[in-house]
Design a protein around this motif. Structure first.
Motif, PDB file in Angstrom:
ATOM      1  N   THR A 192       1.022  -0.610  -7.447  1.00  0.00           N
ATOM      2  CA  THR A 192       2.273  -0.995  -8.181  1.00  0.00           C
ATOM      3  C   THR A 192       1.749  -2.460  -8.860  1.00  0.00           C
ATOM      4  O   THR A 192       1.039  -3.326  -8.379  1.00  0.00           O
ATOM      5  N   HIS A 193       2.652  -2.909  -9.830  1.00  0.00           N
ATOM      6  CA  HIS A 193       3.048  -4.437 -10.447  1.00  0.00           C
ATOM      7  C   HIS A 193       4.276  -4.662  -9.522  1.00  0.00           C
ATOM      8  O   HIS A 193       5.375  -3.851  -9.609  1.00  0.00           O
ATOM      9  N   SER A 194       4.208  -5.834  -8.931  1.00  0.00           N
ATOM     10  CA  SER A 194       5.372  -6.235  -8.171  1.00  0.00           C
ATOM     11  C   SER A 194       5.514  -7.528  -8.566  1.00  0.00           C
ATOM     12  O   SER A 194       4.696  -8.370  -9.197  1.00  0.00           O
ATOM     13  N   ASN A 195       6.721  -8.309  -8.417  1.00  0.00           N
ATOM     14  CA  ASN A 195       6.993  -9.729  -8.459  1.00  0.00           C
ATOM     15  C   ASN A 195       7.369 -10.019  -7.104  1.00  0.00           C
ATOM     16  O   ASN A 195       8.359 -10.003  -6.449  1.00  0.00           O
ATOM     17  N   ALA A 196       6.112 -10.710  -6.485  1.00  0.00           N
ATOM     18  CA  ALA A 196       6.305 -11.360  -5.277  1.00  0.00           C
ATOM     19  C   ALA A 196       7.538 -12.396  -4.972  1.00  0.00           C
ATOM     20  O   ALA A 196       7.886 -12.565  -3.848  1.00  0.00           O
ATOM     21  N   PHE A 197       7.629 -13.115  -6.056  1.00  0.00           N
ATOM     22  CA  PHE A 197       8.650 -14.092  -5.754  1.00  0.00           C
ATOM     23  C   PHE A 197      10.034 -13.629  -5.527  1.00  0.00           C
ATOM     24  O   PHE A 197      10.855 -14.292  -4.929  1.00  0.00           O
ATOM     25  N   LEU A 198      10.121 -12.509  -6.225  1.00  0.00           N
ATOM     26  CA  LEU A 198      11.362 -11.762  -5.917  1.00  0.00           C
ATOM     27  C   LEU A 198      11.364 -10.774  -4.685  1.00  0.00           C
ATOM     28  O   LEU A 198      12.441 -10.342  -4.397  1.00  0.00           O
ATOM     29  N   ARG A 199      10.303 -10.601  -4.104  1.00  0.00           N
ATOM     30  CA  ARG A 199      10.253  -9.911  -2.914  1.00  0.00           C
ATOM     31  C   ARG A 199      10.319  -8.243  -3.177  1.00  0.00           C
ATOM     32  O   ARG A 199      10.927  -7.714  -2.074  1.00  0.00           O
ATOM     33  N   ASN A 200      10.313  -7.943  -4.514  1.00  0.00           N
ATOM     34  CA  ASN A 200      10.668  -6.605  -4.733  1.00  0.00           C
ATOM     35  C   ASN A 200       9.693  -5.550  -4.411  1.00  0.00           C
ATOM     36  O   ASN A 200       9.842  -4.352  -4.700  1.00  0.00           O
ATOM     37  N   GLY A 201       8.523  -5.852  -3.675  1.00  0.00           N
ATOM     38  CA  GLY A 201       7.816  -4.773  -3.071  1.00  0.00           C
ATOM     39  C   GLY A 201       8.513  -4.055  -2.134  1.00  0.00           C
ATOM     40  O   GLY A 201       8.168  -2.978  -2.062  1.00  0.00           O
ATOM     41  N   LEU A 202       9.294  -4.621  -1.477  1.00  0.00           N
ATOM     42  CA  LEU A 202      10.396  -4.130  -0.319  1.00  0.00           C
ATOM     43  C   LEU A 202      11.213  -2.850  -1.256  1.00  0.00           C
ATOM     44  O   LEU A 202      11.171  -1.975  -0.414  1.00  0.00           O
ATOM     45  N   LEU A 203      11.625  -3.185  -2.453  1.00  0.00           N
ATOM     46  CA  LEU A 203      12.555  -2.373  -3.272  1.00  0.00           C
ATOM     47  C   LEU A 203      11.580  -1.134  -3.640  1.00  0.00           C
ATOM     48  O   LEU A 203      12.177   0.065  -3.599  1.00  0.00           O
ATOM     49  N   GLN A 204      10.451  -1.286  -3.964  1.00  0.00           N
ATOM     50  CA  GLN A 204       9.440  -0.411  -4.128  1.00  0.00           C
ATOM     51  C   GLN A 204       9.228   0.473  -3.086  1.00  0.00           C
ATOM     52  O   GLN A 204       9.319   1.790  -3.219  1.00  0.00           O
ATOM     53  N   GLN A 205       8.999  -0.067  -1.984  1.00  0.00           N
ATOM     54  CA  GLN A 205       8.784   0.882  -0.740  1.00  0.00           C
ATOM     55  C   GLN A 205      10.012   1.539  -0.416  1.00  0.00           C
ATOM     56  O   GLN A 205       9.987   2.855  -0.062  1.00  0.00           O
ATOM     57  N   LYS A 206      11.216   1.007  -0.432  1.00  0.00           N
ATOM     58  CA  LYS A 206      12.411   1.732  -0.186  1.00  0.00           C
ATOM     59  C   LYS A 206      12.452   3.074  -0.991  1.00  0.00           C
ATOM     60  O   LYS A 206      12.934   4.031  -0.496  1.00  0.00           O
ATOM     61  N   VAL A 207      12.213   2.934  -2.232  1.00  0.00           N
ATOM     62  CA  VAL A 207      12.397   4.007  -3.333  1.00  0.00           C
ATOM     63  C   VAL A 207      11.430   5.201  -2.794  1.00  0.00           C
ATOM     64  O   VAL A 207      11.810   6.168  -2.875  1.00  0.00           O
ATOM     65  N   PHE A 208       9.986   4.760  -2.590  1.00  0.00           N
ATOM     66  CA  PHE A 208       8.977   5.514  -2.353  1.00  0.00           C
ATOM     67  C   PHE A 208       9.349   6.466  -0.901  1.00  0.00           C
ATOM     68  O   PHE A 208       9.084   7.456  -0.824  1.00  0.00           O
ATOM     69  N   ARG A 209       9.992   5.304  -0.075  1.00  0.00           N
ATOM     70  CA  ARG A 209      10.250   6.250   1.265  1.00  0.00           C
ATOM     71  C   ARG A 209      11.327   7.266   0.874  1.00  0.00           C
ATOM     72  O   ARG A 209      11.200   8.282   1.675  1.00  0.00           O
ATOM     73  N   GLU A 210      12.300   6.957   0.211  1.00  0.00           N
ATOM     74  CA  GLU A 210      13.204   7.997  -0.054  1.00  0.00           C
ATOM     75  C   GLU A 210      12.638   9.250  -0.656  1.00  0.00           C
ATOM     76  O   GLU A 210      13.254  10.300  -0.438  1.00  0.00           O
ATOM     77  N   GLU A 211      11.827   9.130  -1.425  1.00  0.00           N
ATOM     78  CA  GLU A 211      10.976  10.060  -2.009  1.00  0.00           C
ATOM     79  C   GLU A 211      10.007  10.768  -1.046  1.00  0.00           C
ATOM     80  O   GLU A 211       9.405  11.707  -1.598  1.00  0.00           O
ATOM     81  N   GLY A 212       9.976  10.322   0.260  1.00  0.00           N
ATOM     82  CA  GLY A 212       9.129  11.133   1.194  1.00  0.00           C
ATOM     83  C   GLY A 212       7.669  10.398   1.012  1.00  0.00           C
ATOM     84  O   GLY A 212       6.593  11.353   1.570  1.00  0.00           O
ATOM     85  N   VAL A 213       7.323   9.484   0.275  1.00  0.00           N
ATOM     86  CA  VAL A 213       6.019   8.763   0.275  1.00  0.00           C
ATOM     87  C   VAL A 213       5.557   8.416   1.511  1.00  0.00           C
ATOM     88  O   VAL A 213       6.249   7.440   2.183  1.00  0.00           O
ATOM     89  N   ASP A 214       4.488   8.647   1.962  1.00  0.00           N
ATOM     90  CA  ASP A 214       3.576   8.101   2.972  1.00  0.00           C
ATOM     91  C   ASP A 214       3.182   6.648   2.504  1.00  0.00           C
ATOM     92  O   ASP A 214       2.250   6.782   1.524  1.00  0.00           O
ATOM     93  N   LEU A 215       3.662   5.539   2.909  1.00  0.00           N
ATOM     94  CA  LEU A 215       3.617   4.195   2.393  1.00  0.00           C
ATOM     95  C   LEU A 215       1.993   3.691   2.398  1.00  0.00           C
ATOM     96  O   LEU A 215       1.511   2.860   2.010  1.00  0.00           O
ATOM     97  N   SER A 216       1.170   4.367   3.402  1.00  0.00           N
ATOM     98  CA  SER A 216      -0.068   4.145   3.389  1.00  0.00           C
ATOM     99  C   SER A 216      -0.914   4.435   2.120  1.00  0.00           C
ATOM    100  O   SER A 216      -2.056   4.132   2.147  1.00  0.00           O
ATOM    101  N   ASN A 217      -0.172   5.229   1.600  1.00  0.00           N
ATOM    102  CA  ASN A 217      -1.177   5.728   0.026  1.00  0.00           C
ATOM    103  C   ASN A 217      -0.732   4.795  -0.935  1.00  0.00           C
ATOM    104  O   ASN A 217      -0.788   5.113  -2.039  1.00  0.00           O
ATOM    105  N   VAL A 218       0.104   3.589  -0.792  1.00  0.00           N
ATOM    106  CA  VAL A 218       0.438   2.581  -1.893  1.00  0.00           C
ATOM    107  C   VAL A 218      -0.011   1.357  -1.783  1.00  0.00           C
ATOM    108  O   VAL A 218      -0.055   0.811  -0.403  1.00  0.00           O
ATOM    109  N   ILE A 219      -0.365   0.554  -2.693  1.00  0.00           N
ATOM    110  CA  ILE A 219      -0.949  -0.923  -2.752  1.00  0.00           C
ATOM    111  C   ILE A 219       0.421  -1.411  -3.536  1.00  0.00           C
ATOM    112  O   ILE A 219       0.606  -1.131  -4.760  1.00  0.00           O
ATOM    113  N   ILE A 220       1.031  -2.500  -2.813  1.00  0.00           N
ATOM    114  CA  ILE A 220       1.853  -3.354  -3.776  1.00  0.00           C
ATOM    115  C   ILE A 220       1.228  -4.262  -4.277  1.00  0.00           C
ATOM    116  O   ILE A 220       0.569  -5.414  -3.650  1.00  0.00           O
ATOM    117  N   GLY A 221       0.936  -4.361  -5.479  1.00  0.00           N
ATOM    118  CA  GLY A 221       0.189  -5.178  -6.238  1.00  0.00           C
ATOM    119  C   GLY A 221       1.002  -6.680  -6.316  1.00  0.00           C
ATOM    120  O   GLY A 221       2.136  -6.786  -6.340  1.00  0.00           O
TER     121      GLY A 221
END
Length: 340
Positions: A192-221
């Motif tokens: 992903t492209h994330s905005n670390a100043f807004l801590r929105n990698g957590l929001l990305q993880q939330k959506v991915f988790r809702e879609e059943g994604v194993d978060l070990s397959n994700v890099i929060i950029g």
């Protein structure tokens, strides 16, 4: 330095998938070696180049890219992950011309890059849209991965999406969920492209988790933009890797701060959850070459080897930890899972 990293690299885990797609076709994971995990070749606005041709010299730009990537290879880089996707001017035939002239593995991505709305191509099509149909974004991503991009024969090996602003617009959420579903349908990992100043990698993880994604397959950029270690640990403790991938972009976060963040996290036991890179393009049309050289003199593919790795060593980061971030983590990331 690079030889010590390569010589000590561990073998892939038994039973893991052993190949990854590149511009030149599938290669063994062992061939990745030192990998820059978040870079770009050309970030462009194609409508501008097509209608203002005096702003673009194709052969000159390809030659410049060859020089820049060859310099990275000479410093020890062996694999280059180009995360340019729809919305950033991706054109794989141009990438192929560069790849044919450089001694690097080049991996390409698929995705839709937007900070707010989806491109108009998708606006009226899809579930709940004017023209009801299965999600065309997901279909496009899966095709790039399984059949190849256009008629190039090149298959994408990474899914890329972005969240820049606070909260989720309808368009961005749609892209995140389409990306997650393409991941689950193919096993292709997400960056992903994330905005670390807004801590929105957590929001990305939330959506991915809702879609059943194993978060070990994700890099929060772009996580290395912030020195909020609690936030970064929270991302990694949830299972994701994080991209410390903007070295050279000192206008966002100073060089010394970026280096210390990585060293502190290595000391805390997180070397196996980080990858290193620059988020650097050979050419980007957001500003002129002269503006870039003045504002960002260290933003190139050799900066990691010239300044970052020596600085990390000075802070006590071991060769083993460097190998983990540059070789082992990228290889593990590309050990694709089966669809699930």
């Amino acid at each position: 330095m690079s030889e010590s990293i390569l010589a000590a690299a561990t073998a892939p885990e038994a039973g893991a998938r052993s190949l990854v797609e590149t511009v030149a076709g599938p290669i063994p994971l062992d061939s990745l070696d030192v990998t820059l995990m978040h870079e770009h070749l050309f970030v462009l606005t194609p409508d501008v180049q097509q209608n203002q041709p005096h702003l673009w010299n194709e052969e000159e730009r390809i030659e410049d890219a060859v020089v820049r990537l060859t310099a990275a290879h000479d410093m020890g880089v062996r694999t280059f992950v180009d995360l340019t996707v729809i919305g950033q001017g991706r054109f794989v035939p141009r990438v192929q011309k560069v790849a044919a002239r450089v001694p690097l593995n080049i991996i390409v991505a698929t995705g839709v890059y937007t900070y707010h709305d989806v491109p108009y191509f998708f606006h009226y099509r899809g579930p709940g849209r004017l023209f009801e149909q299965p999600e065309p974004i997901t279909e496009l991503l899966i095709r790039d991965i399984t059949a190849g991009i256009a008629d190039t024969g090149v298959k994408a090996a990474v899914l890329k999406c972005a969240t820049e602003e606070e909260g989720l617009s309808e368009g961005v959420e749609r892209v995140l969920r389409a990306t997650a579903r393409a991941h689950r349908a193919t096993g292709t990992p997400i960056t992903t492209h994330s905005n670390a100043f807004l801590r929105n990698g957590l929001l990305q993880q939330k959506v991915f988790r809702e879609e059943g994604v194993d978060l070990s397959n994700v890099i929060i950029g772009h996580s290395g933009d912030t020195d909020d270690l609690d936030y970064l640990k929270q991302l990694m403790d949830a299972g994701s890797m994080i991209g410390m991938d903007r070295f050279g972009l000192d206008n966002f976060t100073p060089h010394g701060t970026r280096v210390k963040i990585v060293a502190d996290l290595v000391a805390a036991g997180y070397a196996d959850r980080m990858v290193l890179s620059h988020d650097c393009p050979c050419h980007i049309d957001y500003f002129t070459d002269e503006q870039r050289a003045e504002a960002l003199p260290d933003w190139d593919y050799t900066h990691l080897h010239k300044r970052v790795l020596p600085a990390l060593r000075e802070l006590g980061v071991s060769e083993s930890a460097l190998r983990t971030m540059l070789v082992d983590n990228p290889r593990r990331y590309f050990e694709q899972v089966s669809p699930y």
